[in-house]
Enzyme design. Structure first.
Site, PDB file in Angstrom:
ATOM      1  N   GLY A 246       0.824  -1.201   0.000  1.00  0.00           N
ATOM      2  CA  GLY A 246       0.000   0.000   0.000  1.00  0.00           C
ATOM      3  C   GLY A 246       0.856   1.248   0.000  1.00  0.00           C
ATOM      4  N   SER A 247       0.349   2.297   0.603  1.00  0.00           N
ATOM      5  CA  SER A 247       1.029   3.585   0.557  1.00  0.00           C
ATOM      6  C   SER A 247       2.219   3.628   1.497  1.00  0.00           C
ATOM      7  CB  SER A 247       0.059   4.709   0.931  1.00  0.00           C
ATOM      8  OG  SER A 247      -0.235   4.675   2.316  1.00  0.00           O
ATOM      9  N   GLU A 269       5.648  -3.412   0.654  1.00  0.00           N
ATOM     10  CA  GLU A 269       5.726  -3.069  -0.765  1.00  0.00           C
ATOM     11  C   GLU A 269       4.897  -1.814  -0.923  1.00  0.00           C
ATOM     12  OE1 GLU A 269       4.633  -2.178  -4.144  1.00  0.00           O
ATOM     13  OE2 GLU A 269       3.528  -4.078  -4.303  1.00  0.00           O
ATOM     14  N   CYS A 303       1.439   0.334  -8.038  1.00  0.00           N
ATOM     15  CA  CYS A 303       2.590   0.919  -7.346  1.00  0.00           C
ATOM     16  C   CYS A 303       3.765   1.087  -8.301  1.00  0.00           C
ATOM     17  CB  CYS A 303       3.006   0.037  -6.170  1.00  0.00           C
ATOM     18  SG  CYS A 303       1.750  -0.105  -4.890  1.00  0.00           S
ATOM     19  N   GLU A 399       3.500  10.272  -5.974  1.00  0.00           N
ATOM     20  CA  GLU A 399       2.700   9.211  -6.588  1.00  0.00           C
ATOM     21  C   GLU A 399       1.252   9.664  -6.734  1.00  0.00           C
ATOM     22  OE1 GLU A 399       2.389   4.429  -6.152  1.00  0.00           O
ATOM     23  OE2 GLU A 399       2.000   5.582  -4.329  1.00  0.00           O
TER      24      GLU A 399
END
Length: 499
Positions: A246-247, A269, A303, A399
Site C-alpha cells: 500500500g502507501s 511493498e 505501485c 505518486e
C-alpha cells in the site's frame, strides 16, 4: 448468521451468477462480527453500492489470532509435512481455476477492471502464484555447516507462526495470492485483512479454502477499516510478522506500531514514481506500446506504474505524437463490454486524488498534451493523460496512482540516470534502447528493485518484486519471498568436546 450476496449477470463478457458469503471468515467458518458492523462496497464503474460486507474490529482480530495460533500449534506449521501443505495449495489453485469466470466477474464488479483483463491477468496470475508456492512447500531447506570434527552444525528455516497480511484495493486477489502463497507454503497461519474497498474476491476465496480442506484457523479473513482492523493487526503481540502492500505513509505507521508492540517482522511493498527511459535508438513502436501499457493499465493504479517518461531529444517529438494516439485508443466504459480497455479509479476518494493532482500540475505550469480531465459523469473515470513537466514539480515527484504520465526531455545518458534516480522511490524502472551495452549499463545504474529492458511490468511468479528507498522493505514473489516468512535457527551439536 452472515448473509449471502448473489447476483446474476447477463453481459457480453460474462453470463452467470456470482455468490459470496459476506461474513468474517474465522476458524474455518463465516461469522458475524462481534459488534455487528458492516461496510458498503461500491462498483466504481457506476458509483453505486454492490452489497455490504461484515466489518470487523479489534475484538474480531483477537478471535482470529487465537484461532490462527491454535491451528499453528495443532494442525499446521511443522506438524504438517511440506508435501501436504503443497497438496492443499495446489487444490486451492485448482478450485480458483474452476471458478475463474466467477472470480473475474467479482473482481470486475468491485474494481471496474475489464472482465477479460481480470480473467487473463489478475485471476490467472493469482492461480500461477499459488501453484508456484505449492511446489516449494516441501523444498524449504537449511544447511549443514562444516566447523570441526567435534561439532555438527546445521540450520533450520522455521515458520514464524501467526503472520498477518494487509493487502490493497488495486489488485485484490493478486495481492492475496502473493502473500498467502509463501506464508502457507512455509507453514505459517494467516490473519488476512483485504482492502475494505475491494473485499469480494477474498470472500469467494474463503469458500474455496474450506472446500480445499485447509484445517480451521489456518487462514482467517477479517474485513474492516485500516484504522481499526489494520491497527489492531499491527499492534497485536501474538502476530510475529506482518506483510503490507500500500502507501508509504501507511507503511510507516505499521513499522511504528511494530516497534511499539512486539517488534514483529515487517515487509512492505509501497509506492513508486517509476521512470521509463526512452533513448533515441529505441524501437519507437514498441516503446510507445509498452509505456502506454505501463501507465494506463488498471487506470494507472499500480505501485509500479511507469509514471515518469524520460525521452531523449532526438525522438521526443515522434514519441509524443505516437503516445498521444495510443492514449486516445484506450476505450473507457463498462467492464463487461468487450471493447473496454480503460476502467475507473477505484473509489470516489481516488478520483478526487487524481483530479487534485491534475489541478496542481496545471497550476505548476505543466503542459497537458492529452487528457487531463474527468471522463463522463458516471463512475470514477479519468481520461488517460500525458503532460510535459519538470522533475521538480509536485505532480512529477509524488505518486498520483492514476492514468497520468509525466513527460521529461533529456539529452544524455548521464542526465537521464540523474533524473531517474532523483526520487524518494525506487520500485521499478525501464530502459528502451537497441544498444545492449547501454541497456545493461543503465539498468545497473538505476536505483530500483525491478528493472525492465524493452518491456515494462512483465512480471512472473518466479521473479522477486520489491523496492529500494521508500518503496519498501523485503520481497514478494520468487524463492526470495520464502525468506520473508521463515526464521533461521542455528543448531550446534557437540560430538565429542569435553570440558
Amino acid at each position: 448468521m452472515p448473509r449471502t450476496y448473489t447476483q446474476t449477470l447477463d453481459t457480453p463478457a460474462y453470463k452467470g451468477t456470482v455468490s459470496i458469503n459476506t461474513g468474517l471468515f474465522i476458524n474455518g467458518q463465516f461469522v458475524d462480527p462481534v459488534k455487528g458492523d458492516s461496510i458498503d462496497v461500491y462498483n466504481p464503474a457506476t458509483g453505486k453500492v454492490i452489497t455490504s460486507v461484515a466489518a470487523g474490529t479489534k475484538d474480531d482480530v483477537d478471535i482470529a489470532v487465537a484461532a490462527a495460533k491454535k491451528a499453528y500449534k495443532t494442525s499446521w506449521g511443522l506438524k504438517v509435512p511440506g508435501s501436504q501443505r503443497g497438496l492443499l495449495l495446489s487444490k486451492l489453485a485448482d478450485l480458483i481455476e474452476r471458478d475463474i469466470d466467477e472470480f473475474a466477474a467479482l473482481e470486475s464488479l468491485n474494481t471496474g477492471r475489464p472482465f477479460a483483463i481480470s480473467k487473463a491477468v489478475d485471476i490467472t496470475t493469482s492461480i500461477a502464484a499459488i501453484r508456484y508456492y505449492a511446489g516449494f512447500a516441501d523444498k524449504v531447506q537449511g544447511k549443514t555447516i562444516e566447523t570441526s570434527e567435534l561439532k555438527l552444525a546445521y540450520t533450520r528455516h522455521e515458520p514464524y507462526g501467526v503472520v498477518s497480511q494487509i493487502v490493497p484495493w488495486n489488485f485484490p486477489l493478486g495481492m492475496v495470492s502473493w502473500k498467502i502463497g509463501p506464508a502457507l507454503a512455509t507453514g505459517n497461519t494467516v490473519v488476512l485483512k483485504p482492502s475494505e474497498v475491494t473485499p469480494l474476491t477474498a470472500q469467494k476465496l474463503a469458500a474455496n479454502i474450506i472446500e480445499a480442506g485447509f484445517p480451521p484457523g489456518v487462514v482467517n479473513i477479517v474485513n474492516g477499516y485500516g484504522a481499526t482492523v489494520g491497527q489492531a493487526i499491527a499492534e497485536d503481540p501474538i502476530i510475529e510478522k506482518v506483510a503490507f502492500t500500500g502507501s508509504t505513509a501507511t507503511g510507516r505507521r505499521i513499522q511504528e506500531a511494530s516497534a511499539k508492540s512486539n517488534l514483529k517482522a515487517v515487509t512492505l511493498e509501497l509506492g513508486g514514481k517509476s521512470p521509463n527511459i526512452i533513448f533515441d535508438d529505441a524501437d519507437l513502436e514498441q516503446a510507445v506500446k509498452w509505456t502506454a501499457r505501463g501507465i494506463f493499465f488498471n487506470a494507472g493504479q499500480m505501485c509500479s506504474a511507469g509514471s515518469r517518461l524520460l525521452v531523449q531529444e532526438g525522438v521526443y517529438d515522434a514519441f509524443v505524437e505516437h503516445f498521444i494516439a495510443a492514449a486516445k485508443s484506450w476505450a473507457a466504459g463498462d467492464p463487461f463490454e468487450l471493447t473496454t480497455l480503460h476502467g475507473p479509479q477505484g473509489s470516489q476518494t481516488q478520483l478526487d486524488r487524481v483530479l487534485g493532482y491534475l489541478d496542481v500540475a496545471k497550476k505548476e505550469g505543466a503542459t497537458v498534451l492529452t487528457g487531463g480531465e474527468r471522463l463522463g459523469d458516471k463512475g470514477y473515470f479519468v481520461q488517460p493523460t500525458l503532460f510535459a513537466g519538470t522533475n521538480d514539480m509536485k505532480a512529477v515527484r509524488e505518486e498520483i496512482f492514476g492514468p497520468v504520465a509525466a513527460l521529461i526531455k533529456f539529452k544524455t545518458e548521464e542526465e537521464a540516470i540523474e533524473i531517474a534516480n532523483d526520487s524518494i522511490y525506487g520500485l521499478a524502472a525501464a530502459v528502451f534502447t537497441e544498444n545492449n551495452a547501454r541497456a545493461i549499463r543503465v539498468a545497473h545504474a538505476l536505483e530500483a528493485g525491478s528493472l525492465f529492458v524493452n518491456n515494462y511490468n512483465w512480471l512472473d511468479s518466479s521473479i522477486p518484486f520489491g523496492g529500494y528507498k521508500q518503496s519498501g522493505v523485503g520481497r514478494d514473489l520468487g524463492e526470495y519471498a520464502l525468506d520473508m516468512y521463515t526464521q533461521v535457527k542455528a543448531v550446534h551439536v557437540n560430538l565429542g568436546l569435553r570440558l
